[in-house]
Design a protein around this motif. Structure first.
Motif, PDB file in Angstrom:
ATOM      1  N   LEU A  76       0.912  -1.146   0.077  1.00  0.00           N
ATOM      2  CA  LEU A  76      -0.113   0.121   0.108  1.00  0.00           C
ATOM      3  C   LEU A  76       0.788   1.191   0.143  1.00  0.00           C
ATOM      4  CD1 LEU A  76      -2.850   1.511   0.394  1.00  0.00           C
ATOM      5  CD2 LEU A  76      -2.425   1.218   2.668  1.00  0.00           C
ATOM      6  N   LEU A  77       1.982   1.294   0.879  1.00  0.00           N
ATOM      7  CA  LEU A  77       2.765   2.470   1.283  1.00  0.00           C
ATOM      8  C   LEU A  77       3.484   2.737  -0.249  1.00  0.00           C
ATOM      9  CD1 LEU A  77       4.004   2.271   4.742  1.00  0.00           C
ATOM     10  CD2 LEU A  77       2.612   4.006   3.557  1.00  0.00           C
ATOM     11  N   VAL A  78       4.047   1.750  -0.935  1.00  0.00           N
ATOM     12  CA  VAL A  78       4.783   2.027  -2.279  1.00  0.00           C
ATOM     13  C   VAL A  78       3.917   2.326  -3.195  1.00  0.00           C
ATOM     14  CG1 VAL A  78       6.098   0.851  -4.051  1.00  0.00           C
ATOM     15  CG2 VAL A  78       6.517   0.455  -1.516  1.00  0.00           C
ATOM     16  N   ARG A  79       2.655   1.748  -3.583  1.00  0.00           N
ATOM     17  CA  ARG A  79       1.753   2.229  -4.304  1.00  0.00           C
ATOM     18  C   ARG A  79       1.080   3.857  -4.183  1.00  0.00           C
ATOM     19  NH1 ARG A  79      -1.726  -1.842  -3.038  1.00  0.00           N
ATOM     20  NH2 ARG A  79      -3.260  -0.505  -2.540  1.00  0.00           N
ATOM     21  N   LYS A  80       1.018   4.118  -3.013  1.00  0.00           N
ATOM     22  CA  LYS A  80       0.442   5.364  -2.689  1.00  0.00           C
ATOM     23  C   LYS A  80       1.563   6.737  -2.567  1.00  0.00           C
ATOM     24  CE  LYS A  80      -3.861   4.337  -2.030  1.00  0.00           C
ATOM     25  NZ  LYS A  80      -5.076   4.931  -2.819  1.00  0.00           N
ATOM     26  N   SER A  81       2.855   6.045  -2.862  1.00  0.00           N
ATOM     27  CA  SER A  81       3.789   7.020  -3.078  1.00  0.00           C
ATOM     28  C   SER A  81       4.499   7.271  -4.356  1.00  0.00           C
ATOM     29  CB  SER A  81       4.855   6.480  -2.040  1.00  0.00           C
ATOM     30  OG  SER A  81       5.525   5.356  -2.364  1.00  0.00           O
ATOM     31  N   ASP A  82       5.067   8.509  -4.510  1.00  0.00           N
ATOM     32  CA  ASP A  82       5.808   8.624  -5.841  1.00  0.00           C
ATOM     33  C   ASP A  82       6.873   8.460  -6.060  1.00  0.00           C
ATOM     34  OD1 ASP A  82       3.006   9.973  -6.822  1.00  0.00           O
ATOM     35  OD2 ASP A  82       3.562  11.510  -5.355  1.00  0.00           O
ATOM     36  N   ALA A  83       7.804   8.478  -4.582  1.00  0.00           N
ATOM     37  CA  ALA A  83       9.054   8.146  -4.333  1.00  0.00           C
ATOM     38  C   ALA A  83       9.226   7.753  -3.099  1.00  0.00           C
ATOM     39  CB  ALA A  83      10.066   9.584  -4.676  1.00  0.00           C
ATOM     40  N   MET A  84      10.491   7.257  -2.674  1.00  0.00           N
ATOM     41  CA  MET A  84      10.849   6.774  -1.587  1.00  0.00           C
ATOM     42  C   MET A  84      12.170   7.261  -1.013  1.00  0.00           C
ATOM     43  SD  MET A  84      11.728   2.813  -0.447  1.00  0.00           S
ATOM     44  CE  MET A  84      10.238   2.097  -1.215  1.00  0.00           C
ATOM     45  N   LEU A  85      12.513   7.833   0.012  1.00  0.00           N
ATOM     46  CA  LEU A  85      13.336   8.144   0.835  1.00  0.00           C
ATOM     47  C   LEU A  85      13.998   6.915   1.669  1.00  0.00           C
ATOM     48  CD1 LEU A  85      15.488  10.243   1.565  1.00  0.00           C
ATOM     49  CD2 LEU A  85      14.213  11.103   3.374  1.00  0.00           C
ATOM     50  N   LEU A  86      14.844   6.410   1.610  1.00  0.00           N
ATOM     51  CA  LEU A  86      15.367   5.011   2.130  1.00  0.00           C
ATOM     52  C   LEU A  86      16.717   5.253   3.000  1.00  0.00           C
ATOM     53  CD1 LEU A  86      14.392   2.145   2.439  1.00  0.00           C
ATOM     54  CD2 LEU A  86      15.851   1.728   0.336  1.00  0.00           C
ATOM     55  N   PHE A  87      16.819   4.953   4.081  1.00  0.00           N
ATOM     56  CA  PHE A  87      17.889   4.825   4.763  1.00  0.00           C
ATOM     57  C   PHE A  87      18.564   3.251   4.467  1.00  0.00           C
ATOM     58  CE2 PHE A  87      20.209   4.847   9.116  1.00  0.00           C
ATOM     59  CZ  PHE A  87      21.464   4.902   8.485  1.00  0.00           C
ATOM     60  N   TYR A  88      19.415   3.116   3.610  1.00  0.00           N
ATOM     61  CA  TYR A  88      19.876   1.828   3.379  1.00  0.00           C
ATOM     62  C   TYR A  88      21.395   1.999   2.823  1.00  0.00           C
ATOM     63  CZ  TYR A  88      19.981  -2.541   1.277  1.00  0.00           C
ATOM     64  OH  TYR A  88      20.386  -4.131   0.790  1.00  0.00           O
ATOM     65  N   ASP A  89      22.158   1.063   3.437  1.00  0.00           N
ATOM     66  CA  ASP A  89      23.525   0.977   3.017  1.00  0.00           C
ATOM     67  C   ASP A  89      24.008  -0.417   2.923  1.00  0.00           C
ATOM     68  OD1 ASP A  89      26.465   1.329   3.215  1.00  0.00           O
ATOM     69  OD2 ASP A  89      26.076   3.636   4.177  1.00  0.00           O
ATOM     70  N   GLU A  90      24.335  -0.546   1.420  1.00  0.00           N
ATOM     71  CA  GLU A  90      24.896  -1.737   1.296  1.00  0.00           C
ATOM     72  C   GLU A  90      25.937  -2.691   2.116  1.00  0.00           C
ATOM     73  OE1 GLU A  90      23.592  -3.884  -1.196  1.00  0.00           O
ATOM     74  OE2 GLU A  90      22.192  -2.217  -2.139  1.00  0.00           O
ATOM     75  N   GLU A  91      26.744  -1.305   2.671  1.00  0.00           N
ATOM     76  CA  GLU A  91      27.958  -1.858   3.424  1.00  0.00           C
ATOM     77  C   GLU A  91      27.550  -2.251   5.067  1.00  0.00           C
ATOM     78  OE1 GLU A  91      31.182   0.861   3.345  1.00  0.00           O
ATOM     79  OE2 GLU A  91      30.893   0.832   1.098  1.00  0.00           O
ATOM     80  N   MET A  92      26.433  -1.640   5.210  1.00  0.00           N
ATOM     81  CA  MET A  92      25.809  -1.943   6.741  1.00  0.00           C
ATOM     82  C   MET A  92      25.034  -3.388   6.664  1.00  0.00           C
ATOM     83  SD  MET A  92      24.211   1.727   7.807  1.00  0.00           S
ATOM     84  CE  MET A  92      23.452   1.147   9.201  1.00  0.00           C
ATOM     85  N   GLY A  93      24.894  -3.985   5.520  1.00  0.00           N
ATOM     86  CA  GLY A  93      24.009  -5.164   5.600  1.00  0.00           C
ATOM     87  C   GLY A  93      22.688  -4.882   5.107  1.00  0.00           C
ATOM     88  N   GLU A  94      22.024  -6.014   4.826  1.00  0.00           N
ATOM     89  CA  GLU A  94      20.511  -5.677   4.191  1.00  0.00           C
ATOM     90  C   GLU A  94      19.606  -5.359   5.177  1.00  0.00           C
ATOM     91  OE1 GLU A  94      19.869  -9.323   2.185  1.00  0.00           O
ATOM     92  OE2 GLU A  94      20.907  -8.695   0.298  1.00  0.00           O
ATOM     93  N   GLY A  95      19.288  -5.895   6.163  1.00  0.00           N
ATOM     94  CA  GLY A  95      18.295  -5.449   7.127  1.00  0.00           C
ATOM     95  C   GLY A  95      16.830  -5.266   6.394  1.00  0.00           C
ATOM     96  N   SER A  96      16.039  -4.790   7.434  1.00  0.00           N
ATOM     97  CA  SER A  96      14.631  -4.531   6.816  1.00  0.00           C
ATOM     98  C   SER A  96      14.303  -3.717   5.792  1.00  0.00           C
ATOM     99  CB  SER A  96      13.707  -4.143   8.118  1.00  0.00           C
ATOM    100  OG  SER A  96      14.424  -3.086   8.743  1.00  0.00           O
ATOM    101  N   PRO A  97      15.174  -2.792   5.269  1.00  0.00           N
ATOM    102  CA  PRO A  97      15.054  -1.763   4.320  1.00  0.00           C
ATOM    103  C   PRO A  97      15.162  -2.775   2.906  1.00  0.00           C
ATOM    104  CG  PRO A  97      16.668  -0.740   5.765  1.00  0.00           C
ATOM    105  CD  PRO A  97      16.228  -2.135   6.398  1.00  0.00           C
TER     106      PRO A  97
END
Length: 184
Positions: A125-146
């Motif tokens: 729902l959130l992805v469908r209702k949004s036009d863009a995503m601001l994501l705190f994600y860092d490949e070097e930190m590991g995958e995690g929930s994001p």
């Protein structure tokens, strides 16, 4: 862009176990630095899944920006009812205070936690209702929930949608922290 989904690592994934952790102001500053140009271009809504961690720190940053950008609205959309049921009292109070301040909050499922399908439904729902995503994600930190949100954003892009994926990395937060320390 009208609706921006802001999500990222949970507090425990960042080894942050207190709302007084020294990194939180720098994380919120990173969010603010990304939101201001978007607000100047017409951003109207910040959408959040409401997880303890980046999700709610982004909500805090957006609420602080409402003083200068009163047109900004903030929504927390949880996966199921009573998400804070098993949280410690300090987290519950923090969460309840944010719920009082946002423009909208709801749960996709009106039932308490029943299964991962509720999380999947909320995320869709959130992805469908949004036009863009601001994501705190860092490949070097590991995958995690994001990781799951990143995959959904990339799928929208592959499907031909003009869906922007804006990221905040640990390096960008560290840069803000270094700049602040140098300014002291």
């Amino acid at each position: 862009m009208v609706n921006l989904l802001a999500t990222g690592y949970r507090a425990h994934e960042l080894n942050i176990f207190s709302q007084k952790h020294e990194a939180i102001p720098f994380i919120k500053a990173a969010v603010t630095s990304r939101l201001v140009p978007l607000l100047d271009e017409g951003l109207e809504w910040l959408l959040s899944p409401g997880g303890i961690g980046f999700d709610l720190w982004a909500v805090e940053a957006a609420l602080e920006l409402k003083r200068d950008y009163p047109q900004l609205k903030v929504s927390i959309m949880t996966a199921y009812a009573n998400v804070d049921e098993k949280w410690k009292d300090d987290r519950k109070l923090y969460y309840e205070e944010l719920l009082r301040r946002v423009d909208h909050h709801a749960s996709v499922s009106k039932q308490p936690y029943e299964g991962v399908w509720q999380l999947t439904a909320r995320d869709s729902l959130l992805v469908r209702k949004s036009d863009a995503m601001l994501l705190f994600y860092d490949e070097e930190m590991g995958e995690g929930s994001p990781r799951y949100f990143k995959e959904r954003a990339l799928r929208r892009q592959q499907d031909g949608d003009d869906y922007q994926l804006l990221t905040i990395t640990a390096e960008s937060i560290q840069s803000i922290a270094d700049d602040a320390r140098m300014a002291e």
